[in-house]
Design a protein around this motif. Sequence first.
Motif, PDB file in Angstrom:
ATOM      1  N   ASN A  36       0.798  -1.222   0.000  1.00  0.00           N
ATOM      2  CA  ASN A  36       0.000   0.000   0.000  1.00  0.00           C
ATOM      3  C   ASN A  36       0.832   1.274   0.000  1.00  0.00           C
ATOM      4  OD1 ASN A  36      -2.263  -1.601   0.020  1.00  0.00           O
ATOM      5  ND2 ASN A  36      -2.374  -1.631   2.235  1.00  0.00           N
ATOM      6  N   ILE A  37       1.437   1.552  -1.111  1.00  0.00           N
ATOM      7  CA  ILE A  37       2.190   2.790  -1.272  1.00  0.00           C
ATOM      8  C   ILE A  37       1.191   3.848  -1.735  1.00  0.00           C
ATOM      9  CG2 ILE A  37       4.053   3.950  -2.499  1.00  0.00           C
ATOM     10  CD1 ILE A  37       5.281   1.118  -2.906  1.00  0.00           C
ATOM     11  N   THR A  38       0.794   4.708  -0.819  1.00  0.00           N
ATOM     12  CA  THR A  38      -0.158   5.763  -1.136  1.00  0.00           C
ATOM     13  C   THR A  38       0.590   6.955  -1.705  1.00  0.00           C
ATOM     14  OG1 THR A  38      -1.587   5.016   0.653  1.00  0.00           O
ATOM     15  CG2 THR A  38      -1.984   7.225  -0.200  1.00  0.00           C
ATOM     16  N   VAL A  39       0.153   7.403  -2.852  1.00  0.00           N
ATOM     17  CA  VAL A  39       0.796   8.540  -3.516  1.00  0.00           C
ATOM     18  C   VAL A  39       0.136   9.828  -3.029  1.00  0.00           C
ATOM     19  CG1 VAL A  39       1.289   9.603  -5.744  1.00  0.00           C
ATOM     20  CG2 VAL A  39       1.349   7.114  -5.508  1.00  0.00           C
ATOM     21  N   ALA A  40       0.925  10.671  -2.377  1.00  0.00           N
ATOM     22  CA  ALA A  40       0.418  11.936  -1.834  1.00  0.00           C
ATOM     23  C   ALA A  40       0.010  12.880  -2.962  1.00  0.00           C
ATOM     24  CB  ALA A  40       1.492  12.585  -0.958  1.00  0.00           C
ATOM     25  N   LEU A  74       8.159  10.696  -6.990  1.00  0.00           N
ATOM     26  CA  LEU A  74       8.282   9.440  -6.264  1.00  0.00           C
ATOM     27  C   LEU A  74       9.045   8.468  -7.149  1.00  0.00           C
ATOM     28  CD1 LEU A  74       7.437   7.576  -3.865  1.00  0.00           C
ATOM     29  CD2 LEU A  74       5.373   7.055  -5.183  1.00  0.00           C
ATOM     30  N   ASN A  75      10.086   7.840  -6.614  1.00  0.00           N
ATOM     31  CA  ASN A  75      10.871   6.858  -7.362  1.00  0.00           C
ATOM     32  C   ASN A  75      10.609   5.489  -6.752  1.00  0.00           C
ATOM     33  OD1 ASN A  75      14.381   6.712  -8.417  1.00  0.00           O
ATOM     34  ND2 ASN A  75      12.663   5.477  -9.013  1.00  0.00           N
ATOM     35  N   ILE A  76      10.058   4.573  -7.544  1.00  0.00           N
ATOM     36  CA  ILE A  76       9.753   3.222  -7.067  1.00  0.00           C
ATOM     37  C   ILE A  76      10.329   2.190  -8.025  1.00  0.00           C
ATOM     38  CG2 ILE A  76       7.630   3.935  -5.877  1.00  0.00           C
ATOM     39  CD1 ILE A  76       6.068   2.713  -8.246  1.00  0.00           C
ATOM     40  N   VAL A  86      -3.031   5.331  -6.233  1.00  0.00           N
ATOM     41  CA  VAL A  86      -3.013   6.686  -6.781  1.00  0.00           C
ATOM     42  C   VAL A  86      -4.453   7.183  -6.899  1.00  0.00           C
ATOM     43  CG1 VAL A  86      -2.226   8.131  -8.689  1.00  0.00           C
ATOM     44  CG2 VAL A  86      -0.976   6.058  -8.122  1.00  0.00           C
ATOM     45  N   ASN A  87      -4.724   8.359  -6.352  1.00  0.00           N
ATOM     46  CA  ASN A  87      -6.068   8.925  -6.401  1.00  0.00           C
ATOM     47  C   ASN A  87      -6.148  10.203  -7.232  1.00  0.00           C
ATOM     48  OD1 ASN A  87      -7.179   6.917  -4.712  1.00  0.00           O
ATOM     49  ND2 ASN A  87      -6.307   7.948  -2.946  1.00  0.00           N
ATOM     50  N   PRO A 109      -2.006   3.093 -12.932  1.00  0.00           N
ATOM     51  CA  PRO A 109      -3.122   3.782 -12.286  1.00  0.00           C
ATOM     52  C   PRO A 109      -3.070   5.295 -12.475  1.00  0.00           C
ATOM     53  CG  PRO A 109      -1.544   2.998 -10.641  1.00  0.00           C
ATOM     54  CD  PRO A 109      -1.083   2.489 -11.970  1.00  0.00           C
ATOM     55  N   GLN A 110      -4.178   5.891 -12.885  1.00  0.00           N
ATOM     56  CA  GLN A 110      -4.348   7.342 -13.029  1.00  0.00           C
ATOM     57  C   GLN A 110      -3.269   8.006 -13.892  1.00  0.00           C
ATOM     58  OE1 GLN A 110      -6.919   9.176 -11.813  1.00  0.00           O
ATOM     59  NE2 GLN A 110      -7.897   7.461 -10.797  1.00  0.00           N
ATOM     60  N   PRO A 111      -3.006   7.513 -15.112  1.00  0.00           N
ATOM     61  CA  PRO A 111      -1.924   8.117 -15.904  1.00  0.00           C
ATOM     62  C   PRO A 111      -2.333   9.428 -16.573  1.00  0.00           C
ATOM     63  CG  PRO A 111      -2.936   6.351 -17.140  1.00  0.00           C
ATOM     64  CD  PRO A 111      -3.612   6.381 -15.792  1.00  0.00           C
ATOM     65  N   LEU A 112      -1.500  10.426 -16.426  1.00  0.00           N
ATOM     66  CA  LEU A 112      -1.625  11.655 -17.207  1.00  0.00           C
ATOM     67  C   LEU A 112      -0.729  11.508 -18.435  1.00  0.00           C
ATOM     68  CD1 LEU A 112      -2.557  14.591 -17.587  1.00  0.00           C
ATOM     69  CD2 LEU A 112      -0.573  15.288 -16.218  1.00  0.00           C
TER      70      LEU A 112
END
Length: 146
Positions: A36-40, A74-76, A86-87, A109-112
């Motif tokens: 669960n890496i939540t993206v701020a 964010l680097n993952i 990602v929200n 998820p949620q790509p711009l």
Amino acid sequence: MQETRQPYSRRDVLLQQMGISQWQLVRPEALKGAMNITVAEPIRLIIISQQNLLQQPVVQDVLRSLNLDSEQVLNITFEQLAYLQVNHKVSYWLLSQNTLENDRTLPLPQPLNVWQSGDLEEFKQHPQAKRQLWQTIQQSPSINAE
């Protein structure tokens, strides 16, 4: 977690004699930050690579050109991507020579924007790879648009 039952080493025996319970993780990856890496909300760019690239000069140049600072990035790793939550819309930069690895990550998820390039060494050594990324970025929707 589950309690270990059988002492295997001298240390295990000593701990057991002192009445100290030992536990063994059923899923050790949970402690590696993989769950669960939540993206701020301030994050605008997610870099996906096998190593942390945020301090690399060429990556810093890309971030400057995008008007981003390190708090917006964010680097993952590719393995951590499965746990990403990602929200909001973000851009992704995938750095890998392995096209199967890149393809496995899609859909994101949620790509711009989704930008792909070879690994860092290839990117640094080949002006054509840099030029291609710059052109792709120029043709993409703005990363800083709200």
